[in-house]
Design a protein around this motif. Structure first.
Motif, PDB file in Angstrom:
ATOM      1  N   SER A   1       0.837  -1.209   0.000  1.00 24.04           N
ATOM      2  CA  SER A   1       0.000   0.000   0.000  1.00 24.04           C
ATOM      3  C   SER A   1       0.871   1.257   0.000  1.00 24.04           C
ATOM      4  O   SER A   1       0.568   2.235  -0.687  1.00 24.04           O
ATOM      5  CB  SER A   1      -0.958  -0.003   1.192  1.00 24.04           C
TER       6      SER A   1
ATOM      7  N   CYS B   1       1.967   1.957  -3.451  1.00 27.46           N
ATOM      8  CA  CYS B   1       0.931   2.570  -4.281  1.00 27.46           C
ATOM      9  C   CYS B   1       0.840   4.067  -3.995  1.00 27.46           C
ATOM     10  O   CYS B   1       0.724   4.887  -4.910  1.00 27.46           O
ATOM     11  CB  CYS B   1      -0.428   1.915  -4.015  1.00 27.46           C
TER      12      CYS B   1
ATOM     13  N   ASP C   1       1.547   7.172  -6.655  1.00 26.13           N
ATOM     14  CA  ASP C   1       0.630   8.285  -6.922  1.00 26.13           C
ATOM     15  C   ASP C   1       1.378   9.609  -6.833  1.00 26.13           C
ATOM     16  O   ASP C   1       1.221  10.491  -7.674  1.00 26.13           O
ATOM     17  CB  ASP C   1      -0.532   8.284  -5.914  1.00 26.13           C
TER      18      ASP C   1
ATOM     19  N   THR D   1      -3.012   4.212  -8.319  1.00 24.16           N
ATOM     20  CA  THR D   1      -2.231   2.980  -8.422  1.00 24.16           C
ATOM     21  C   THR D   1      -2.961   1.816  -7.766  1.00 24.16           C
ATOM     22  O   THR D   1      -2.969   0.697  -8.285  1.00 24.16           O
ATOM     23  CB  THR D   1      -0.856   3.157  -7.756  1.00 24.16           C
ATOM     24  N   ASP D   2      -3.581   2.136  -6.618  1.00 23.96           N
ATOM     25  CA  ASP D   2      -4.344   1.113  -5.910  1.00 23.96           C
ATOM     26  C   ASP D   2      -5.413   0.508  -6.809  1.00 23.96           C
ATOM     27  O   ASP D   2      -5.553  -0.722  -6.905  1.00 23.96           O
ATOM     28  CB  ASP D   2      -4.996   1.768  -4.680  1.00 23.96           C
TER      29      ASP D   2
ATOM     30  N   LEU E   1      -3.892  -1.573  -9.542  1.00 26.31           N
ATOM     31  CA  LEU E   1      -3.402  -2.841  -9.025  1.00 26.31           C
ATOM     32  C   LEU E   1      -4.554  -3.817  -8.836  1.00 26.31           C
ATOM     33  O   LEU E   1      -4.440  -5.004  -9.161  1.00 26.31           O
ATOM     34  CB  LEU E   1      -2.669  -2.615  -7.708  1.00 26.31           C
TER      35      LEU E   1
ATOM     36  N   LEU F   1       2.567  -5.577  -9.582  1.00 23.01           N
ATOM     37  CA  LEU F   1       2.710  -4.342  -8.806  1.00 23.01           C
ATOM     38  C   LEU F   1       3.540  -3.318  -9.586  1.00 23.01           C
ATOM     39  O   LEU F   1       3.166  -2.139  -9.688  1.00 23.01           O
ATOM     40  CB  LEU F   1       3.372  -4.659  -7.459  1.00 23.01           C
TER      41      LEU F   1
ATOM     42  N   VAL G   1       2.449   0.377 -10.952  1.00 19.48           N
ATOM     43  CA  VAL G   1       3.203   1.595 -10.643  1.00 19.48           C
ATOM     44  C   VAL G   1       3.478   2.384 -11.925  1.00 19.48           C
ATOM     45  O   VAL G   1       3.246   3.587 -12.003  1.00 19.48           O
ATOM     46  CB  VAL G   1       4.528   1.231  -9.931  1.00 19.48           C
TER      47      VAL G   1
END
Lengths: 357, 559
Positions: free
Chosen positions: B402, B405, B409, B419-420, B423, B447, B451
């Motif tokens: 997290s 992420c 951002d 990004t979250d 993902l 991941l 990104v």
């Protein structure tokens, strides 16, 4: 006679380089020093190990940098040599009284510059000898001949030698990856962020290598008792210190007489003793040890001869080994020239290295 | 030869066991293939054989593993070195010395063999693996396939009767992989060495296997017949998928077996042209990927449509010219695949497009505005071009998923949660508290991809994305790429994986020695060369079907 193509025993080349370095350390005569560098270049170009990078070049570059630095420093600060041949005058910066012994700028004479060049050239020549030994036989090959008791130290050095360049490559990759996230990878804060992935990668690599060495039987053949191991280690370390001290004595003419040859011999004996004690308990064996033939002996001999002649010469005070501080060509002692030329003969009589396919 | 007796393994700090009650008996002289998804415990199982798990890795092992009569509880890995040899995916990371013959001799030196015996065995081993011409070469200067053969040679030279290989061909191009497998085949048949092998690229190895062990969440099946195992395994190569589609029994594992059965299938498919499904024609398009976007076969595109134009690009690295004048234009929204041997210049080309390597000549222009990646600052560059490097973990810095992420951002100036959300769409959700380095290889790639996509680049570059990915993760990656292309992102990926290329590529560009040697529509290029043909094509030649999905659709139409 056609000799089989092979690499000479690394110890022979390193001893030869050592003899030549000893010779270089005993003179500031530019002709002799250039001759030493020339011998290094010639032998390396004829017999260097084709599998590794030519290490002589970076060493020569460092030598040039040292000369340039020394000359620049002499121009600015002077070196206490008083000469008649004035070249030019730099603007002098006035200093307070308490710094009366220091000057910045002022008159530059040819004599003081020549002195600086000769001194720096001597260092450059010694470096060239080291570089030549590196290029002729990589230190890794030399490490294989460490006494068995120092095997662990040797392995650590080899692993380190491999790791340093890989760490640099890692750093470059990580920095490149950083730009992929819109950062330019410069500045202190960025540096801090980069260290984490670089170290993580390095640790992972180390662990991987350790696992590989473990699963390939590293350290299984040593069946020594703790006492025996300690004795051998102490002997080896003391012997190594002795050898280093002796080398220092040989290379530095201003060191006392006890340092030098006697210490070198004592150190060598101690190291040999550790080798015997350690090796008797170590079942590890060596693959394809380089043979020691007459060419190796002769190589060491001509190197040692060059060193011996120069040491004798400087002790006897031959004219020209340390040129006078005048702006004229120094006398060149013939025996020294002959000894150095003889040191170049390994370029001819040693076996050719096998070309890497 | 190797026996597992109710083996359960707990790593320290792990929530569940990595191996659960494994009981296996592997007889001498067999080539056993371990098949399972990423994170199923394959590597752990392999490492228990020589005792690295748990002696080196930590963890608690209950039960008993015996190898050639030696219990790994009482014998350390170094004591087992004469019995078991372990070869990893990246052999370069495990080399102890720096010259080929010294590496081969290393194991014997640690054992204290007699120098003449070492000498003899080194010569024999070099001959057996065809390494004699390379004996004096530096290990770092070898190609991937050669390095892998040296690694195998050096553990065998030490006298190991058991060879354990973890993903030996994953990083290799098809030809180098063949080279390694041929060596393996030879030692199994000539020397009777027992081999335990884990590999994601089943299409390369399954037909070499005598026995297959399926593993899922730490639980293993018994030793199965390969054909029987493939008939039930969730993870299987395309040739098995094709056989399941058509209903061949027993399941053919090799191209040869499948071709002998495929006569009737070829007849059924004869009146259909596979090109139909690839060209943008009306009618049902095949598979989940086909529905997302039409494929274009033409490589000739108007200059206005170009999202990437590469002209005469030359790149030097470490004093050597790697790329000799590459010309390439990619249409917006297309998926192009770069193929070629290890060291052909694929990664360098991607790096150059991403602005990482200075050009020695030529120009690169990206996006609709024709941006020069080398003239723009990293902050602007990432909006145009995103590169997922070969080691995706290089992009990850944070302690948790997290945090990664949130950092992404911020890095890309994207709204919070971008990004979250990406993902979630790409991976279907990762544990936000886990450390990026603890993720499986596939999850790490997802991941890293999330990104990079946070910068919403117009051009997406992927370098070797399928290393260590199982078929499931690969299919997901294919779907994501297809979706991205459909929304206008241009994708260029470098891979050795012909099956992935067959799934996703519109166009295939083959590099050799820093030059483009082939450039054309995926179907034409992939079916023309035996080295690059996917399994389905090999089975159905001269028809040029690329994937099982295409065949399925075609059969559906006839029915």
């Amino acid at each position: 006679m056609v000799r089989r193509e092979r690499l000479q025993h690394p110890a022979a080349w390193w001893l030869w380089g050592l003899g030549l370095a000893t010779a270089a350390s005993r003179t500031t005569n530019p002709v002799l020093l250039l001759l030493v560098i020339g011998v290094c270049v010639l032998v390396v170009s004829e017999r260097r190990d084709p599998a590794t990078a030519n290490m002589l070049v970076p060493f020569l570059v460092i030598g040039l940098v040292i000369i340039a630095f020394r000359v620049a420093l002499t121009m600015i600060l002077g070196n206490g040599i008083v000469g008649d041949t004035e070249l030019f005058t730099l603007p002098r910066i006035p200093l307070p009284d308490w710094a009366a012994n220091v000057r910045i700028g002022g008159l530059v004479t040819l004599e003081s510059l020549l002195y600086a060049v000769y001194e720096a050239l001597r260092l450059a020549a010694i470096l060239a000898c080291l570089g030549a030994a590196n290029a002729l036989a990589s230190p890794r090959r030399l490490l294989r001949y460490l006494p068995a008791t120092l095997y662990d130290v040797g392995t650590a050095v080899v692993v380190g030698l491999t790791f340093a360049p890989q760490l640099l490559a890692d750093a470059r990759t990580v920095r490149a990856a950083r730009t992929l996230r819109g950062h330019d990878g410069r500045g202190l804060g960025e540096l801090a962020r980069l260290t984490v992935p670089i170290l993580e990668t390095a640790f992972e690599r180390s662990l991987g290598l350790a696992a590989s060495m473990e699963s390939r039987g590293y350290g299984r053949a040593v069946t020594m008792t703790a006492g025996g191991r300690r004795l051998a280690s102490v002997l080896a370390l003391v012997g190594l210190l002795g050898i280093l001290g002796g080398l220092y004595g040989l290379l530095d003419a201003s060191a006392g007489g006890v340092l030098g040859l006697p210490l070198l011999i004592v150190g060598g004996l101690l190291a040999a003793a550790s080798l015997v004690v350690g090796a008797s308990r170590d079942r590890r064996s060596g693959y394809r040890r380089d043979p020691w033939t007459w060419t190796e002996s002769l190589t060491v001999l001509v190197g040692a001869l060059a060193g011996a002649v120069m040491v004798t010469g400087s002790a006897a005070g031959w004219n020209g080994l340390t040129p006078s501080q005048e702006a004229q060509l120094p006398a060149v002692p013939l025996p020294a020239v002959l000894a150095l030329l003889l040191a170049a003969t390994p370029a001819v009589f040693t076996p050719r290295p096998r070309r890497a396919t | 030869m190797i026996s597992f007796d109710h083996v359960t393994l707990h790593y320290a700090g792990a929530t569940g066991p990595s191996l659960r009650d494994v009981s296996l008996e592997i007889p001498e002289g067999e080539l056993v293939l371990v098949v399972g998804p990423t994170g199923s415990g394959k590597s752990t199982l392999l490492r228990t054989i020589n005792g690295l798990v748990p002696h080196f890795s930590g963890g608690t092992l209950s039960g008993r593993v015996t190898v050639a009569g030696l219990d790994t509880a009482t014998h350390r890995p170094r004591d087992l070195a004469t019995v078991v040899g372990l070869v990893e995916q990246d052999p370069a990371a495990t080399f102890v010395t720096d010259v080929v013959e010294e590496e081969v001799a290393y194991g014997m030196e640690t054992m204290g063999l007699d120098p003449t015996a070492i000498r003899r065995r080194v010569e024999e081993t070099l001959d057996l693996f065809g390494l004699t011409p390379l004996r004096a070469r530096s290990l770092q200067a070898l190609s991937g396939g050669q390095q892998q053969r040296v690694a195998i040679a050096s553990v065998l030279a030490a006298g190991s009767r058991i060879l354990v290989l973890d993903e030996p061909t994953s990083a290799l191009d098809p030809v180098a992989a063949e080279e390694v497998l041929a060596s393996l085949h030879r030692i199994v048949h000539d020397l009777g060495v027992t081999v335990v092998l884990a590999e994601h690229r089943l299409e390369r190895v399954v037909h070499h296997a005598d026995r297959v062990v399926l593993i899922e969440q730490g639980q293993t099946s018994e030793l199965l017949d390969p054909a029987a195992a493939m008939a039930v395994s969730a993870i299987h190569p395309p040739v098995v998928a094709l056989s399941r589609l058509v209903g061949w029994t027993p399941t053919p594992l090799s191209i040869r077996d499948a071709r002998r059965r495929a006569g009737e299938l070829r007849d059924r498919l004869a009146d259909q042209a596979p090109q139909d499904s690839r060209a943008p024609v009306p009618g049902p398009t095949p598979g989940p990927m086909g529905q997302l976007r039409p494929r274009a076969d033409s490589t000739v595109v108007a200059a206005a449509d170009l999202a990437v134009s590469i002209a005469g690009v030359k790149v030097d690295r470490a004093g050597r010219r790697i790329l000799h004048g590459i010309d390439l234009g990619l249409r917006q929204g297309s998926v192009a695949v770069l193929m070629g041997r290890n060291g052909a210049g694929k990664s360098t080309l991607l790096g150059a497009v991403a602005g990482q390597h200075r050009l020695a000549g030529g120009t690169i222009r990206l996006g609709r505005q024709g941006i020069d990646p080398h003239a723009s600052a990293p902050r602007e560059r990432v909006r145009v071009v995103g590169l997922v490097p070969q080691q995706p973990e290089l992009l990850l810095y944070a302690e948790t998923v997290s945090a990664e992420c949130v950092a992404a951002d911020r890095d890309f100036g994207a709204p919070d949660g971008t990004t979250d959300a990406l993902l979630l769409r790409i991976s279907g959700g990762l544990d936000p508290a886990s450390h990026p380095r603890d993720l499986s290889e596939g999850q790490r790639l997802e991941l890293a991809l999330a990104v990079i996509l946070a910068g919403s680049p117009q051009v997406l570059l992927l370098d070797e994305p399928t290393r260590g990915l199982d078929y499931g993760a690969k299919a997901r990656l294919g779907a994501i790429l297809a979706e991205l292309a459909a929304t206008g992102t241009t994708v260029l990926l470098a891979t050795h994986d012909v099956e992935l290329a067959a799934e996703v590529a519109d166009r295939v560009v083959v590099l050799a020695d820093g030059e483009v040697v082939t450039d054309g529509p995926a179907r034409a290029v992939l079916s023309a060369s035996p080295a690059f043909a996917p399994q389905v094509t090999k089975v159905l030649l001269p028809q040029t079907w690329l994937t099982v999905d295409e065949v399925a659709t075609a059969l559906g139409q006839t029915a």
